[in-house]
Design a protein around this motif. Sequence first.
Motif, PDB file in Angstrom:
ATOM      1  N   THR A 247       0.841  -1.197   0.000  1.00 13.06           N
ATOM      2  CA  THR A 247       0.000   0.000   0.000  1.00 13.06           C
ATOM      3  C   THR A 247       0.878   1.251   0.000  1.00 13.06           C
ATOM      4  N   GLY A 248       0.625   2.136  -0.934  1.00 12.47           N
ATOM      5  CA  GLY A 248       1.416   3.362  -1.042  1.00 12.47           C
ATOM      6  C   GLY A 248       2.649   3.194  -1.904  1.00 12.47           C
ATOM      7  N   ALA A 249       3.321   2.037  -1.806  1.00  9.70           N
ATOM      8  CA  ALA A 249       4.499   1.791  -2.642  1.00  9.70           C
ATOM      9  C   ALA A 249       4.083   1.548  -4.081  1.00  9.70           C
ATOM     10  N   VAL A 250       3.016   0.779  -4.273  1.00 14.31           N
ATOM     11  CA  VAL A 250       2.426   0.591  -5.597  1.00 14.31           C
ATOM     12  C   VAL A 250       1.193   1.480  -5.648  1.00 14.31           C
ATOM     13  N   LYS A 251       1.164   2.408  -6.583  1.00 14.83           N
ATOM     14  CA  LYS A 251       0.087   3.390  -6.649  1.00 14.83           C
ATOM     15  C   LYS A 251      -1.160   2.779  -7.285  1.00 14.83           C
ATOM     16  N   LEU A 252      -2.297   3.092  -6.712  1.00 10.16           N
ATOM     17  CA  LEU A 252      -3.560   2.551  -7.188  1.00 10.16           C
ATOM     18  C   LEU A 252      -4.524   3.676  -7.556  1.00 10.16           C
ATOM     19  N   VAL A 253      -4.978   3.641  -8.798  1.00  7.47           N
ATOM     20  CA  VAL A 253      -6.024   4.556  -9.262  1.00  7.47           C
ATOM     21  C   VAL A 253      -7.288   3.742  -9.461  1.00  7.47           C
ATOM     22  N   GLY A 254      -8.336   4.102  -8.751  1.00 10.04           N
ATOM     23  CA  GLY A 254      -9.606   3.409  -8.874  1.00 10.04           C
ATOM     24  C   GLY A 254     -10.586   4.197  -9.705  1.00 10.04           C
ATOM     25  N   PHE A 255     -11.670   3.528 -10.049  1.00  8.73           N
ATOM     26  CA  PHE A 255     -12.737   4.188 -10.803  1.00  8.73           C
ATOM     27  C   PHE A 255     -13.986   4.146  -9.943  1.00  8.73           C
ATOM     28  N   ASP A 256     -14.690   5.248  -9.857  1.00 10.58           N
ATOM     29  CA  ASP A 256     -15.878   5.416  -9.021  1.00 10.58           C
ATOM     30  C   ASP A 256     -15.479   5.918  -7.638  1.00 10.58           C
ATOM     31  N   LEU A 273      -8.993   8.584  -7.409  1.00  9.64           N
ATOM     32  CA  LEU A 273     -10.241   8.012  -7.917  1.00  9.64           C
ATOM     33  C   LEU A 273     -10.700   8.816  -9.129  1.00  9.64           C
ATOM     34  N   ILE A 274     -11.205   8.107 -10.121  1.00 14.11           N
ATOM     35  CA  ILE A 274     -11.852   8.760 -11.253  1.00 14.11           C
ATOM     36  C   ILE A 274     -13.353   8.621 -11.015  1.00 14.11           C
ATOM     37  N   ALA A 275     -14.004   9.732 -10.696  1.00 13.95           N
ATOM     38  CA  ALA A 275     -15.408   9.689 -10.293  1.00 13.95           C
ATOM     39  C   ALA A 275     -16.326  10.073 -11.447  1.00 13.95           C
ATOM     40  N   GLN A 276     -17.465   9.380 -11.486  1.00 14.44           N
ATOM     41  CA  GLN A 276     -18.504   9.686 -12.457  1.00 14.44           C
ATOM     42  C   GLN A 276     -19.593  10.527 -11.794  1.00 14.44           C
ATOM     43  N   ASP A 277     -20.668  10.767 -12.543  1.00 18.52           N
ATOM     44  CA  ASP A 277     -21.824  11.500 -12.029  1.00 18.52           C
ATOM     45  C   ASP A 277     -23.066  10.628 -12.221  1.00 18.52           C
ATOM     46  N   PRO A 278     -23.192   9.544 -11.440  1.00 18.35           N
ATOM     47  CA  PRO A 278     -24.315   8.617 -11.656  1.00 18.35           C
ATOM     48  C   PRO A 278     -25.687   9.246 -11.453  1.00 18.35           C
ATOM     49  N   ALA A 279     -25.813  10.161 -10.495  1.00 18.15           N
ATOM     50  CA  ALA A 279     -27.104  10.817 -10.285  1.00 18.15           C
ATOM     51  C   ALA A 279     -27.492  11.614 -11.529  1.00 18.15           C
ATOM     52  N   GLY A 280     -26.507  12.248 -12.147  1.00 13.81           N
ATOM     53  CA  GLY A 280     -26.757  12.995 -13.380  1.00 13.81           C
ATOM     54  C   GLY A 280     -27.184  12.078 -14.510  1.00 13.81           C
ATOM     55  N   ILE A 281     -26.574  10.886 -14.579  1.00 12.27           N
ATOM     56  CA  ILE A 281     -26.956   9.915 -15.605  1.00 12.27           C
ATOM     57  C   ILE A 281     -28.410   9.491 -15.393  1.00 12.27           C
ATOM     58  N   GLY A 282     -28.799   9.252 -14.136  1.00 14.68           N
ATOM     59  CA  GLY A 282     -30.175   8.873 -13.829  1.00 14.68           C
ATOM     60  C   GLY A 282     -31.166   9.958 -14.209  1.00 14.68           C
TER      61      GLY A 282
END
Length: 326
Positions: A247-256, A273-282
């Motif tokens: 953790t921290g040594a290997v960088k992690l980029v998540g989605f949502d 994190l790469i965040a979406q706009d799910p409420a906007g999609i709805g």
Amino acid sequence: MAGAKALRLGVAVLAAVALAGCGGGGKIGGGNNSGQASKKLVLIPGVKAEPFYISMRCGAEEEAKKRGYELTEQAPDKFEAGLQTPIVTGVLATKPGGVLIAPTDDKAMARPMADLKNAGIKVVEVDTKVTDASISVSKISSNNEQGGRKAAETLAKLVGEKGSVLVLNTKAGTSTTDMRAKGFEEEIKKYPNIKYLGQQYTDNEPAKAAQIVSSTLSANPDLAGVFATNLNTGEGASTGLRNAGKTGAVKLVGFDASPKQVDELRKGGVDALIAQDPAGIGRRGVEQAVSAIEGKSTEGEIQTDLVAITRDDMDQQSKYFYKTTC
């Protein structure tokens, strides 16, 4: 006899007039739905109880209420076409005015969705979509290729533009995550000192994502970064790095940006994190479904933007965090 005939003729004429009156004003936007049924919408997300889809439902319910429509949800227990198909079949029997659906497979779900369309039900694809572009009146999703590129740019900075990086995808044939992987792969090529290890599929299971991270670390000691293309995969990747003491040594980029992922970002288990706009999609999904039901014009494809969130700016970006309840 003549009087009886005249009576029968008069009754028949009155019945025809009444039937014509119902047909002329009882429907909204055509199809075989009654006026009452056409005011009903059904949301069929990809999986039950996932914060992304809960946030989508919150936005959809809010918009439906504002427009005088009733929206209900029916969701599969897992992100699988075999579980989503019978839900679609059941919804077909009730003939609502419109269905918002996140297809769990870009080919397998086309046939049951076409059945909805052929029954006069307005179909709107939200988040994911099938390969048959003729089924839905509108497709609303994040600009997933853009999201993949943002992930590549962010991860490249985090790893100092060197080392090996891995993509963890969910299931082959999931249109959204495939586009994220595609965008990442194209963007990461711009960094000559980064070795791209390709993508591996997790079947949307956190435990499998953790196992893949562990085996990749064993085979590639220079692993510098991981991009996880969706919520469950990101949670599993974080667990895998934690179990390996990386953790921290290997960088992690998540989605949502589910509550668990946001917590991981705050604690250091995820680096961005790469965040979406799910409420906007709805909201946009309901907007398009209602337009179709009421015979108004619709937009064939709508893409919503994404945002990269890091630990440094997460409090300023909190409006993008996903919900567990409306």
